[in-house]
Motif scaffolding. Structure first.
Motif, PDB file in Angstrom:
ATOM      1  N   LEU A  16      50.707  36.965  37.011  1.00  0.00           N
ATOM      2  CA  LEU A  16      51.344  38.246  36.704  1.00  0.00           C
ATOM      3  C   LEU A  16      51.720  38.339  35.236  1.00  0.00           C
ATOM      4  CD1 LEU A  16      53.632  38.702  39.813  1.00  0.00           C
ATOM      5  CD2 LEU A  16      51.624  40.043  39.210  1.00  0.00           C
ATOM      6  N   SER A  17      52.079  37.224  34.619  1.00  0.00           N
ATOM      7  CA  SER A  17      52.531  37.265  33.232  1.00  0.00           C
ATOM      8  C   SER A  17      51.386  37.448  32.257  1.00  0.00           C
ATOM      9  CB  SER A  17      53.284  35.977  32.896  1.00  0.00           C
ATOM     10  OG  SER A  17      52.407  34.864  32.938  1.00  0.00           O
ATOM     11  N   GLY A  18      50.134  37.139  32.688  1.00  0.00           N
ATOM     12  CA  GLY A  18      49.066  37.162  31.707  1.00  0.00           C
ATOM     13  C   GLY A  18      47.858  37.996  32.023  1.00  0.00           C
ATOM     14  N   CYS A  19      47.721  38.510  33.263  1.00  0.00           N
ATOM     15  CA  CYS A  19      46.457  39.122  33.651  1.00  0.00           C
ATOM     16  C   CYS A  19      46.425  40.638  33.569  1.00  0.00           C
ATOM     17  CB  CYS A  19      46.113  38.712  35.087  1.00  0.00           C
ATOM     18  SG  CYS A  19      45.566  37.011  35.218  1.00  0.00           S
ATOM     19  N   PHE A  20      47.567  41.290  33.572  1.00  0.00           N
ATOM     20  CA  PHE A  20      47.567  42.725  33.779  1.00  0.00           C
ATOM     21  C   PHE A  20      47.892  43.479  32.505  1.00  0.00           C
ATOM     22  CE2 PHE A  20      48.820  40.680  37.746  1.00  0.00           C
ATOM     23  CZ  PHE A  20      47.721  41.012  38.494  1.00  0.00           C
ATOM     24  N   ALA A  21      47.135  44.567  32.298  1.00  0.00           N
ATOM     25  CA  ALA A  21      47.363  45.395  31.126  1.00  0.00           C
ATOM     26  C   ALA A  21      48.674  46.145  31.259  1.00  0.00           C
ATOM     27  CB  ALA A  21      46.207  46.391  30.973  1.00  0.00           C
ATOM     28  N   ALA A  22      49.347  46.346  30.145  1.00  0.00           N
ATOM     29  CA  ALA A  22      50.619  47.059  30.162  1.00  0.00           C
ATOM     30  C   ALA A  22      50.391  48.543  30.376  1.00  0.00           C
ATOM     31  CB  ALA A  22      51.347  46.820  28.846  1.00  0.00           C
ATOM     32  N   ASP A  23      51.354  49.205  31.029  1.00  0.00           N
ATOM     33  CA  ASP A  23      51.319  50.651  31.202  1.00  0.00           C
ATOM     34  C   ASP A  23      51.528  51.301  29.847  1.00  0.00           C
ATOM     35  OD1 ASP A  23      51.589  53.286  31.942  1.00  0.00           O
ATOM     36  OD2 ASP A  23      52.834  52.844  33.698  1.00  0.00           O
ATOM     37  N   THR A  24      50.678  52.269  29.518  1.00  0.00           N
ATOM     38  CA  THR A  24      50.780  52.923  28.218  1.00  0.00           C
ATOM     39  C   THR A  24      51.993  53.828  28.129  1.00  0.00           C
ATOM     40  OG1 THR A  24      49.471  54.817  28.947  1.00  0.00           O
ATOM     41  CG2 THR A  24      48.271  52.941  28.012  1.00  0.00           C
ATOM     42  N   GLY A  25      52.554  54.234  29.269  1.00  0.00           N
ATOM     43  CA  GLY A  25      53.709  55.103  29.271  1.00  0.00           C
ATOM     44  C   GLY A  25      53.383  56.554  29.016  1.00  0.00           C
ATOM     45  N   SER A  26      52.130  56.918  28.888  1.00  0.00           N
ATOM     46  CA  SER A  26      51.747  58.300  28.634  1.00  0.00           C
ATOM     47  C   SER A  26      52.156  59.186  29.806  1.00  0.00           C
ATOM     48  CB  SER A  26      50.229  58.394  28.427  1.00  0.00           C
ATOM     49  OG  SER A  26      49.814  59.740  28.389  1.00  0.00           O
ATOM     50  N   THR A  27      52.647  60.382  29.482  1.00  0.00           N
ATOM     51  CA  THR A  27      53.021  61.329  30.531  1.00  0.00           C
ATOM     52  C   THR A  27      51.888  62.277  30.862  1.00  0.00           C
ATOM     53  OG1 THR A  27      53.933  62.821  28.845  1.00  0.00           O
ATOM     54  CG2 THR A  27      55.447  61.232  29.877  1.00  0.00           C
ATOM     55  N   ASP A  28      50.817  62.251  30.101  1.00  0.00           N
ATOM     56  CA  ASP A  28      49.648  63.100  30.357  1.00  0.00           C
ATOM     57  C   ASP A  28      48.698  62.334  31.260  1.00  0.00           C
ATOM     58  OD1 ASP A  28      47.391  64.657  30.374  1.00  0.00           O
ATOM     59  OD2 ASP A  28      47.352  65.006  28.217  1.00  0.00           O
ATOM     60  N   SER A  29      48.504  62.830  32.497  1.00  0.00           N
ATOM     61  CA  SER A  29      47.680  62.087  33.455  1.00  0.00           C
ATOM     62  C   SER A  29      46.257  61.900  32.957  1.00  0.00           C
ATOM     63  CB  SER A  29      47.677  62.798  34.810  1.00  0.00           C
ATOM     64  OG  SER A  29      47.101  64.082  34.697  1.00  0.00           O
ATOM     65  N   ALA A  30      45.752  62.835  32.133  1.00  0.00           N
ATOM     66  CA  ALA A  30      44.380  62.723  31.627  1.00  0.00           C
ATOM     67  C   ALA A  30      44.229  61.575  30.639  1.00  0.00           C
ATOM     68  CB  ALA A  30      43.955  64.040  30.974  1.00  0.00           C
ATOM     69  N   ASP A  31      45.350  61.093  30.071  1.00  0.00           N
ATOM     70  CA  ASP A  31      45.298  60.004  29.106  1.00  0.00           C
ATOM     71  C   ASP A  31      45.663  58.653  29.726  1.00  0.00           C
ATOM     72  OD1 ASP A  31      44.628  61.748  27.067  1.00  0.00           O
ATOM     73  OD2 ASP A  31      46.723  62.164  26.559  1.00  0.00           O
ATOM     74  N   ARG A  32      45.992  58.644  31.005  1.00  0.00           N
ATOM     75  CA  ARG A  32      46.459  57.415  31.623  1.00  0.00           C
ATOM     76  C   ARG A  32      45.298  56.608  32.188  1.00  0.00           C
ATOM     77  NH1 ARG A  32      51.735  58.046  35.206  1.00  0.00           N
ATOM     78  NH2 ARG A  32      51.770  55.817  34.732  1.00  0.00           N
ATOM     79  N   ARG A  33      45.400  55.312  32.051  1.00  0.00           N
ATOM     80  CA  ARG A  33      44.374  54.386  32.526  1.00  0.00           C
ATOM     81  C   ARG A  33      44.837  53.739  33.822  1.00  0.00           C
ATOM     82  NH1 ARG A  33      40.643  53.181  28.706  1.00  0.00           N
ATOM     83  NH2 ARG A  33      40.208  51.146  29.655  1.00  0.00           N
ATOM     84  N   ILE A  34      43.890  53.420  34.668  1.00  0.00           N
ATOM     85  CA  ILE A  34      44.180  52.816  35.966  1.00  0.00           C
ATOM     86  C   ILE A  34      44.112  51.300  35.839  1.00  0.00           C
ATOM     87  CG2 ILE A  34      43.361  52.569  38.337  1.00  0.00           C
ATOM     88  CD1 ILE A  34      42.239  55.454  38.018  1.00  0.00           C
ATOM     89  N   ARG A  35      45.180  50.646  36.241  1.00  0.00           N
ATOM     90  CA  ARG A  35      45.205  49.180  36.246  1.00  0.00           C
ATOM     91  C   ARG A  35      44.776  48.710  37.637  1.00  0.00           C
ATOM     92  NH1 ARG A  35      51.283  48.573  34.862  1.00  0.00           N
ATOM     93  NH2 ARG A  35      51.221  50.292  36.342  1.00  0.00           N
ATOM     94  N   LEU A  36      43.570  48.193  37.697  1.00  0.00           N
ATOM     95  CA  LEU A  36      42.935  47.823  38.961  1.00  0.00           C
ATOM     96  C   LEU A  36      42.882  46.312  39.090  1.00  0.00           C
ATOM     97  CD1 LEU A  36      41.130  48.249  41.495  1.00  0.00           C
ATOM     98  CD2 LEU A  36      39.187  48.497  39.925  1.00  0.00           C
ATOM     99  N   VAL A  37      43.329  45.800  40.228  1.00  0.00           N
ATOM    100  CA  VAL A  37      43.267  44.370  40.514  1.00  0.00           C
ATOM    101  C   VAL A  37      42.238  44.145  41.608  1.00  0.00           C
ATOM    102  CG1 VAL A  37      44.531  42.347  41.311  1.00  0.00           C
ATOM    103  CG2 VAL A  37      45.657  44.018  39.842  1.00  0.00           C
ATOM    104  N   MET A  38      41.244  43.319  41.324  1.00  0.00           N
ATOM    105  CA  MET A  38      40.179  43.026  42.277  1.00  0.00           C
ATOM    106  C   MET A  38      40.259  41.572  42.721  1.00  0.00           C
ATOM    107  SD  MET A  38      36.953  45.291  40.990  1.00  0.00           S
ATOM    108  CE  MET A  38      36.346  45.465  42.670  1.00  0.00           C
ATOM    109  N   MET A  39      39.694  41.316  43.881  1.00  0.00           N
ATOM    110  CA  MET A  39      39.840  40.004  44.502  1.00  0.00           C
ATOM    111  C   MET A  39      38.892  38.972  43.903  1.00  0.00           C
ATOM    112  SD  MET A  39      39.528  39.034  48.518  1.00  0.00           S
ATOM    113  CE  MET A  39      37.889  39.739  48.630  1.00  0.00           C
ATOM    114  N   GLN A  40      37.604  39.254  43.927  1.00  0.00           N
ATOM    115  CA  GLN A  40      36.630  38.249  43.534  1.00  0.00           C
ATOM    116  C   GLN A  40      36.140  38.499  42.113  1.00  0.00           C
ATOM    117  OE1 GLN A  40      33.553  38.287  46.563  1.00  0.00           O
ATOM    118  NE2 GLN A  40      34.558  36.657  47.688  1.00  0.00           N
ATOM    119  N   PRO A  41      36.169  37.491  41.253  1.00  0.00           N
ATOM    120  CA  PRO A  41      35.625  37.638  39.900  1.00  0.00           C
ATOM    121  C   PRO A  41      34.107  37.736  39.935  1.00  0.00           C
ATOM    122  CG  PRO A  41      36.266  35.362  40.302  1.00  0.00           C
ATOM    123  CD  PRO A  41      36.726  36.148  41.499  1.00  0.00           C
TER     124      PRO A  41
END
Length: 496
Positions: A20-45
């Motif tokens: 958790l401390s190293g794998c996930f991108a930080a939330d950009t905090g943008s309030t515009d949904s069109a500018d927001r990125r989805i942080r997706l966690v997948m099981m198998q590399p």
């Protein structure tokens, strides 16, 4: 072979914290949904550097990065994608008209020549993609927008076959010798920009996508095999979408943030028919008789699965008409024979299933050892037949939306994923009849006959049918709930 023990809870918690401390991108905090990125966690590399000729193709499909000539609708029928239409001109020949005004992510045009190049690369690959097991196809690109696909034998399911993500169409830049690199080479709604080994991937919105503009700005993917860490990322708000939440973690997540979908996925014990203890049909039957599938559903899956009556499950309603075993073998009596069961840690429940099977089979008179590793480190040995038995969670209609490809791949004598090392003429004949049958009731009946032929051998003991548990944040909307595991992030997926 060594018996790899599961990590204790404290060690799992520590691993989760590190992830958790190293794998996930930080939330950009943008309030515009069109500018927001989805942080997706997948099981198998990725297993093969995201080559579409491997199972990694389904990641490209689930990210809406790569596309195929054909899609499947909810009933499994073929519908247009990169091919606008198609015609069957004779039993072995099909003509596909390529969609106009489509560009690859590198700006080059989608053409008939580009389609031919991708299909030819798949047809000549070694090994072939699963979907082409037993299929020989050749292609011709006519001047303009038509591609002709010819098969050596009549193949009524060719359009559905071409829907497999392993037959994705990529730009010329993707192909260098025998290597296929999909970065910046797809046609989908999101552009694969970079891949960081088996850790992460970055995708940006394709501003020129032929199908419209995606609502999310991009996708930041993290690969996290540890199920505890995936669930923790969802609970902590460090992930917007989690591909698979383990059953053991589901109770810790608010129920409104979980979606449960019956999957065409069967948890199966494959028995090695070519060597060792289970070369004896009577001992295979003894193993089958010893397994209590109900206790696995209740104990390991906490009721979030369905006990298997056959290889095909409730995600295919017509499979309920199954014929079952038509010639069951009488079980022999085990007398302490030692067997090694292999499985992998990437799906959190499988080691628990293997441990339960160990107890059940030992109670029946076998001596059982376990070998549990990450999938990337065990697949080669499994395919080489080095285990007496192997526990696998297997999608039964992953490739074409039709079970025949799965039956041939897993149980045909020349199947590329034949973990049971099965070579049975009756099974091969039944699979061949199913392959030749026309789509509809005729084909479904032939599929059930082939299923019965496999069950008669006891080469595989179907135990349960899984339901996928998908997690999302309260802000996420529009994620696909796809039982075929082809779609996940779509044009409509975004953060509110």
């Amino acid at each position: 072979m060594s018996h790899h023990k599961l990590l204790p809870p404290a060690a799992l918690a520590a691993a989760a914290a590190l992830l958790l401390s190293g794998c996930f991108a930080a939330d950009t905090g943008s309030t515009d949904s069109a500018d927001r990125r989805i942080r997706l966690v997948m099981m198998q590399p990725p297993r093969s550097a995201l080559s579409p000729l491997s199972d990694d193709a389904f990641k490209l499909s689930r990210w809406s990065a790569a596309e195929t000539l054909v899609n499947l609708d909810a009933d499994g029928d073929a519908e247009p994608a990169l091919a606008a239409s198609w015609t069957r001109t004779n039993p072995t020949t099909w003509e596909f008209t390529i969609r106009k005004a489509v560009k690859f992510h590198d700006g080059t045009e989608l053409t008939a020549t580009a389609v031919k190049r991708s299909l030819d690369a798949a047809a000549s690959a070694a090994p072939k993609p699963r979907i082409l097991d037993g299929v020989t196809l050749t292609t011709t690109a006519a001047q303009g927008d038509t591609v002709t696909v010819t098969t050596a034998a009549a193949d009524p399911l060719l359009p559905q076959r071409l829907s497999s993500p392993q037959l994705s169409i990529l730009a010329e830049r993707a192909y260098t010798g025998k290597t296929v690199n999909p970065v910046g080479a797809g046609t989908g709604a999101f552009v694969l920009k970079s891949v960081n080994g088996t850790s992460s991937a970055v995708l940006d919105r394709n501003e020129h996508y032929w199908g419209g503009r995606a609502k999310a700005a991009g996708i930041d993917v993290s690969f996290v095999p540890d199920g505890t860490a995936r669930a923790a990322a969802l609970r902590s708000g460090e992930a917007d979408l989690v591909e698979s939440v383990p059953v053991s973690q589901a109770a810790l997540v608010p129920p409104e943030r979980l979606s449960e979908v019956p999957m065409p996925r069967t948890n199966t014990l494959y028995l090695n028919t070519s060597r060792g203890v289970f070369a004896d049909p009577g001992l295979r039957a003894a193993a089958r008789a010893a397994i209590d599938t109900g206790s696995l559903v209740r104990g390991v899956y906490e009721g979030r699965a369905d006990a298997a009556a056959g290889l095909l499950g409730p995600a295919l309603p017509w499979a309920a008409k199954r014929r079952g075993r038509t010639a069951p073998t009488a079980p022999a009596t085990p007398s302490g024979q030692t067997v090694t069961i292999g499985t992998f840690t990437d799906r959190a429940e499988l080691p628990e299933v293997a441990a339960a099977l160990q107890q059940q089979l030992q109670h029946a008179g076998f001596t059982v050892q376990l070998d549990v590793r990450e999938y990337a480190n065990i697949e080669k040995d499994a395919l080489a037949g080095k285990f007496d038995a192997f526990v696998l969670s297997r999608a039964t209609v992953l490739d074409s939306g039709d079970p025949v490809a799965y039956l041939r791949s897993d149980f045909g004598s020349e199947g590329s994923f034949n973990l049971s090392r099965l070579r049975d003429p009756a099974v091969d004949r039944a699979i061949a009849l199913a392959e030749a049958a026309e789509p509809g009731d005729e084909r479904r009946a032939a599929v059930l006959d082939a299923e019965s032929a496999v069950l008669n051998t006891d080469a595989a003991v179907p135990m349960l049918h899984e339901r996928v548990i998908q997690g999302s944040s309260a802000a996420l909307t529009g994620a696909a709930r796809d039982p075929r595991e082809r779609r996940l992030v779509t044009l409509d997926t975004h953060l509110k």
